[in-house]
Motif scaffolding. Sequence first.
Motif, PDB file in Angstrom:
ATOM      1  N   HIS A  27       0.678   4.688   0.282  1.00 12.47           N
ATOM      2  CA  HIS A  27       0.441   5.629   1.245  1.00 12.47           C
ATOM      3  C   HIS A  27       1.131   5.146   2.807  1.00 12.47           C
ATOM      4  O   HIS A  27       1.733   5.817   3.564  1.00 12.47           O
ATOM      5  CB  HIS A  27      -0.884   5.959   1.671  1.00 12.47           C
ATOM      6  CG  HIS A  27      -1.283   6.764   0.264  1.00 12.47           C
ATOM      7  ND1 HIS A  27      -0.952   7.788  -0.167  1.00 12.47           N
ATOM      8  CD2 HIS A  27      -2.618   6.857  -0.617  1.00 12.47           C
ATOM      9  CE1 HIS A  27      -1.504   8.128  -1.339  1.00 12.47           C
ATOM     10  NE2 HIS A  27      -2.547   7.766  -1.324  1.00 12.47           N
ATOM     11  N   THR A  28       0.817   4.026   3.208  1.00 10.31           N
ATOM     12  CA  THR A  28       1.356   3.480   4.413  1.00 10.31           C
ATOM     13  C   THR A  28       2.488   2.595   4.368  1.00 10.31           C
ATOM     14  O   THR A  28       2.979   2.528   5.751  1.00 10.31           O
ATOM     15  CB  THR A  28       0.075   2.630   5.000  1.00 10.31           C
ATOM     16  OG1 THR A  28      -0.244   1.378   4.390  1.00 10.31           O
ATOM     17  CG2 THR A  28      -1.239   3.413   4.958  1.00 10.31           C
ATOM     18  N   GLU A  34       0.792  -1.118   0.011  1.00 11.36           N
ATOM     19  CA  GLU A  34      -0.234   0.021   0.130  1.00 11.36           C
ATOM     20  C   GLU A  34       0.876   1.044  -0.110  1.00 11.36           C
ATOM     21  O   GLU A  34       1.642   1.410   1.018  1.00 11.36           O
ATOM     22  CB  GLU A  34      -0.868   0.069   1.273  1.00 11.36           C
ATOM     23  CG  GLU A  34      -2.184   0.608   1.048  1.00 11.36           C
ATOM     24  CD  GLU A  34      -2.183   2.243   0.879  1.00 11.36           C
ATOM     25  OE1 GLU A  34      -1.185   2.686   1.373  1.00 11.36           O
ATOM     26  OE2 GLU A  34      -3.216   2.530   0.185  1.00 11.36           O
ATOM     27  N   GLN A  74       2.105  -0.615   4.077  1.00 15.02           N
ATOM     28  CA  GLN A  74       1.605  -1.841   4.533  1.00 15.02           C
ATOM     29  C   GLN A  74       2.102  -3.008   3.362  1.00 15.02           C
ATOM     30  O   GLN A  74       1.705  -2.647   2.385  1.00 15.02           O
ATOM     31  CB  GLN A  74       0.215  -2.014   4.866  1.00 15.02           C
ATOM     32  CG  GLN A  74      -0.211  -3.158   5.448  1.00 15.02           C
ATOM     33  CD  GLN A  74      -1.563  -3.112   5.881  1.00 15.02           C
ATOM     34  OE1 GLN A  74      -2.409  -2.088   5.965  1.00 15.02           O
ATOM     35  NE2 GLN A  74      -2.293  -4.455   6.045  1.00 15.02           N
TER      36      GLN A  74
END
Length: 544
Positions: free
Chosen positions: A45-46, A43, A48
């Motif tokens: 943005h994060t 992911e 993850q």
Amino acid sequence: MDLNPEQNVIKTPKLNFTPYAKGLGWLYFECLRNNRDKIAQIEGHTGQRDTFGQLLDRCIRVTLAMRAMGLKPGDIVSLCTFNHLDSCVPQIASLFLGAVVSGVDPTLTSNEIAFLLRQVMPKVIFVQEDCVEKVEGVLEAIGSKATIVVFGGHSRHLSFSDLLEGHSRVEDFKPRTAENLHETVFIFFSSGTTGHPKGICHNHYSLMHHTSKKGSEQEPSALIVAFASPYWSVFILNLHYSIVEGVTRLVYPRYDPDNAWQMFDYPLTFAFLNVTQMLIMLDQGRPENVRTDSLAAIIIGGDAPPKEKLLAMRAMFPNALVWQSYGQTEIMTAITYFNPTNPKHLRFIGEKPSSVGCAVPGMWYKIADIETGEALGPDTPGELRVKTEFQTSGYHNTDSSGIWDEGGWLKTGDLAYYDQDLCFYIVGRVKEMFKFREWHIVPTVLEEILTSHPAIAGAAVIGVPHEMDSHHPMAVVVLKPSGEKTSEVEIQQFLERRVNDRQRLRGGVKFVSQLPLTPTGKINRKQVREMFVGLCQNTLHTQK
């Protein structure tokens, strides 16, 4: 692969392709299991990370939950969501179950979503949280009792996390074996740029071909990105490549035009961008601190970019290959392609920036005369038509007879030609062409010239109906925010100095703040015509 056209038909050898006999569900199941410890997706943005094993576990749980809900092979599952780590799960789970997948895009209006869902009538639809009310209204309007599953929380509907509970025994799970590799597994909708979208059906066989012909031809990719939502075939092609080849996808909810370079926060190796995304990056310019050392290639798809813009993109990425590819939803792979491991193709990439590639194995090609269907020779524009085993089986619940001509050639609807080296060039759309007197006018030819004007950021050319001349070309123009001065007359004169008399902007120039676009960034010509052709006709009627 040296080819010699026979009667102006380019024939490539039949592909040495053995499909996976159990179907896509089993193919994905085994690939996910074999690569369980590798990173499947990140992911953006994060940061993850999700392994193929973790992804497989969620897919199995959702399959068992949908089976418990009463879904059967052949039932249709839909999605209305942007990208996240779970947006691919219902798609894979549906293949495990034998269900058919057909998505809609969250940016579509309620009426547009209703038009699409009415065609497929899904039994369950997976929806992102902020689209729930819109989808509720659509389902009520079309008389659907479909179950809504929400990515997130919602008081009135089942949440996605609920589907993951209660199905802990996944060790003995086995996907459904396909009864027939030509049974429909995906229904994608056409872009709707020139008419109402139709459901394009694809099966196990047509999608398996996507990676079969690439293999060693495509450079190894450790981290790949494409921004299309599950509505678009590009999403599935990207996912399919990731699963079968065991490479990692970088996932962002959608393309952020205010942060166009965010993907390079990661060691990206391959990106698929549309023309709008490319132009935004060029407009922002390359940030000083951005690192692109790992980048091997950027492929530009969708509309053909202006030549000078593609060259500017190459200059911005001097250590990576940047080139165009060409495909359509009706065929689940690139229709033409440059293979960068082929020395001849590598030379063509550099020498022919306007070309969309060469013929690929497993396809036949001809350029057909618009009026007669006769196969045309090199450097002569006409409609590109193809024959291949790896194509759509037709439209869903709609007459499909118009897809193929009387000789069984799939009509792409694209104006194209090939040169003496058998490199292909896309000129425009047949339906976008219009006539001035007896001359065909191709809008994209004029648009490329207009966008070379220093004050013009974007342009769409349409034909305004005319009693005597059939149509007059009109330009709908977006100016750059730089504030450089220009006028309708100056733009008309700019074009006139570069084209034949028949291509002059006799319909005038209209200025707009922005052009209507499809979710993939293509100009929505249908909306442009509705906005301006009707206005011009009303003006002419009033003047009479």
